[in-house]
Design an enzyme around this catalytic site. Structure first.
Site, PDB file in Angstrom:
ATOM      1  CB  SER A 136      -0.881   0.016   1.252  1.00 33.20           C
ATOM      2  OG  SER A 136      -1.393   1.330   1.452  1.00 33.20           O
TER       3      SER A 136
ATOM      4  CG  HIS B 146      -3.867  -1.943  -1.003  1.00 36.38           C
ATOM      5  ND1 HIS B 146      -4.906  -2.853  -1.057  1.00 36.38           N
ATOM      6  CD2 HIS B 146      -4.214  -1.054  -0.033  1.00 36.38           C
ATOM      7  CE1 HIS B 146      -5.820  -2.541  -0.145  1.00 36.38           C
ATOM      8  NE2 HIS B 146      -5.432  -1.439   0.486  1.00 36.38           N
TER       9      HIS B 146
ATOM     10  CG  ASP C  84      -5.290   2.167   1.179  1.00 35.85           C
ATOM     11  OD1 ASP C  84      -6.135   1.271   1.345  1.00 35.85           O
ATOM     12  OD2 ASP C  84      -4.067   2.030   1.398  1.00 35.85           O
TER      13      ASP C  84
ATOM     14  CG  MET D  85      -8.835   6.702   2.568  1.00 38.30           C
ATOM     15  SD  MET D  85      -7.752   7.074   3.946  1.00 38.30           S
ATOM     16  CE  MET D  85      -6.887   5.521   4.098  1.00 38.30           C
TER      17      MET D  85
ATOM     18  CG  HIS E  16      -9.190  -0.687   0.723  1.00 39.80           C
ATOM     19  ND1 HIS E  16      -8.458  -0.663   1.886  1.00 39.80           N
ATOM     20  CD2 HIS E  16     -10.490  -0.831   1.109  1.00 39.80           C
ATOM     21  CE1 HIS E  16      -9.264  -0.791   2.928  1.00 39.80           C
ATOM     22  NE2 HIS E  16     -10.504  -0.883   2.486  1.00 39.80           N
TER      23      HIS E  16
ATOM     24  CG  MET F 161     -11.300   2.516   3.214  1.00 39.36           C
ATOM     25  SD  MET F 161      -9.687   2.713   3.975  1.00 39.36           S
ATOM     26  CE  MET F 161      -8.664   2.719   2.491  1.00 39.36           C
TER      27      MET F 161
ATOM     28  CG  MET G  88     -10.748  -3.210   6.858  1.00 37.39           C
ATOM     29  SD  MET G  88      -9.396  -2.707   5.773  1.00 37.39           S
ATOM     30  CE  MET G  88      -8.399  -1.662   6.825  1.00 37.39           C
TER      31      MET G  88
ATOM     32  N   GLY H 154      -8.516   3.884   7.658  1.00 35.42           N
ATOM     33  CA  GLY H 154      -8.309   5.334   7.633  1.00 35.42           C
ATOM     34  C   GLY H 154      -6.856   5.757   7.638  1.00 35.42           C
TER      35      GLY H 154
ATOM     36  CG  ASP I 186      -5.540  -2.957   4.162  1.00 35.45           C
ATOM     37  OD1 ASP I 186      -4.437  -2.558   4.566  1.00 35.45           O
ATOM     38  OD2 ASP I 186      -6.318  -2.253   3.466  1.00 35.45           O
ATOM     39  N   GLY I 187      -3.829  -3.937   7.201  1.00 33.12           N
ATOM     40  CA  GLY I 187      -3.673  -3.180   8.434  1.00 33.12           C
ATOM     41  C   GLY I 187      -2.720  -3.850   9.396  1.00 33.12           C
ATOM     42  N   GLY I 188      -1.541  -3.257   9.560  1.00 34.28           N
ATOM     43  CA  GLY I 188      -0.580  -3.791  10.520  1.00 34.28           C
ATOM     44  C   GLY I 188       0.086  -5.086  10.084  1.00 34.28           C
TER      45      GLY I 188
ATOM     46  CB  SER J 142       3.868   1.791   7.756  1.00 33.03           C
ATOM     47  OG  SER J 142       3.189   0.831   8.506  1.00 33.03           O
TER      48      SER J 142
HETATM   49  C1  DX5 Z   1      -5.758   1.647   6.117  1.00 33.03           C
HETATM   50  C2  DX5 Z   1      -5.466   1.212   4.707  1.00 33.03           C
HETATM   51  C3  DX5 Z   1      -4.276   0.385   4.583  1.00 33.03           C
HETATM   52  C4  DX5 Z   1      -2.978   1.011   5.036  1.00 33.03           C
HETATM   53  C5  DX5 Z   1      -2.164  -0.106   5.602  1.00 33.03           C
HETATM   54  O1  DX5 Z   1      -7.063   2.066   6.231  1.00 33.03           O
HETATM   55  O2  DX5 Z   1      -6.545   0.495   4.180  1.00 33.03           O
HETATM   56  O3  DX5 Z   1      -4.131  -0.154   3.263  1.00 33.03           O
HETATM   57  O4  DX5 Z   1      -2.221   1.664   4.065  1.00 33.03           O
HETATM   58  O5  DX5 Z   1      -1.031   0.401   6.172  1.00 33.03           O
HETATM   59  P1  DX5 Z   1      -0.183  -0.412   7.243  1.00 33.03           P
HETATM   60  O6  DX5 Z   1       0.363  -1.610   6.566  1.00 33.03           O
HETATM   61  O7  DX5 Z   1       0.858   0.560   7.665  1.00 33.03           O
HETATM   62  O8  DX5 Z   1      -1.112  -0.779   8.380  1.00 33.03           O
HETATM   63 ZN    ZN Z   2      -6.215  -0.545   2.261  1.00 29.68          ZN
END
Ligand code: DX5
Ligand code: ZN
Length: 212
Positions: A6, A30, A32, A34, A63, A65, A134, A139, A169-171, A192
């Protein structure tokens, strides 16, 4: 097993350069989207996604959002996205929306926030190519992985069978990716941990090695 970096926490002023750092190693990229309504953050929309599509060889994993995906999502498929994910919490008529996305030739996926039950996909699974679980509140990048989502990943795999793609997705990082795979996921978004490293391609290789 597919790795989908991402770019949310990459240097967005140099977006195509950042994407090219993982070309040849990542399986997808990926993006995002938003809208500052569905989530309390604003990123980019169709013009930027179309710009990326014109400049990358990677399949684009969008993705969304956003509110009202029924209205906005199919255009991402028409623009050439490989996969279009909408949030089930935001969709008014998810079956029609899924059919409309599929009609563009894109793969179609529904995403669930951490608090949303898998029951919300009742009657929809047959119209989906992928479920996005998720593992943070959507966000922002850089949040801590929610281990309490593991049973939900496993249940999504159980409910949907072997052919369905399950994305997390996330962490997701070197510390958490193996557990996600063991629970039943096969598509891994990593933001990240990839782009905070001076060598994003090496991180993608490391992530792949952990799940293959
Ligand atoms: C958060 C996004 C993710 C985000 C993930 O809402 O959907 O795709 O970029 O980032 P990391 O991998 O740092 O959690
Ligand atoms: Zn995402």
């Amino acid at each position: 097993m597919l790795i989908s970096p991402s770019v949310l926490n990459s240097n967005l002023g140099r977006l195509s350069e950042e994407i090219s750092k993982v070309e040849g190693v990542a399986d997808l990229i990926h993006l995002d989207v938003m809208d500052n309504h569905f989530v309390p953050n604003l990123s980019f929309g169709l013009p930027v996604v179309a710009g990326v599509l014109a400049h990358t060889s990677l399949p684009v994993d969008v993705h969304l959002m956003i509110d009202d995906p029924d209205r906005w999502a199919p255009a991402y498929g028409e623009a050439g996205a490989y996969s279009v994910t909408f949030h089930i919490e935001a969709a008014k008529d998810p079956v029609t929306l899924s059919k409309n996305i599929s009609a563009t030739g894109a793969r179609v996926a529904a995403a669930l926030k951490p608090g949303t039950d898998l029951d919300s996909l009742d009657g929809l699974l047959e119209h989906l190519d992928m479920i996005l679980i998720m593992t943070v509140e959507p966000g922002f990048g850089g949040q801590a992985f929610m281990y309490d989502m593991m049973p939900k990943i496993a249940r999504a795999r159980e409910l949907s069978g072997a052919h369905m793609w399950i994305e997390v997705d996330g962490g997701v990082s070197q510390n958490t990716i193996k557990d996600c795979k063991e629970a039943g996921a096969n598509v891994f978004v990593a933001g990240s941990c990839v782009y905070s490293n001076p060598d994003p391609a090496q991180v993608v290789r490391d992530l792949k090695a952990l799940v293959e």
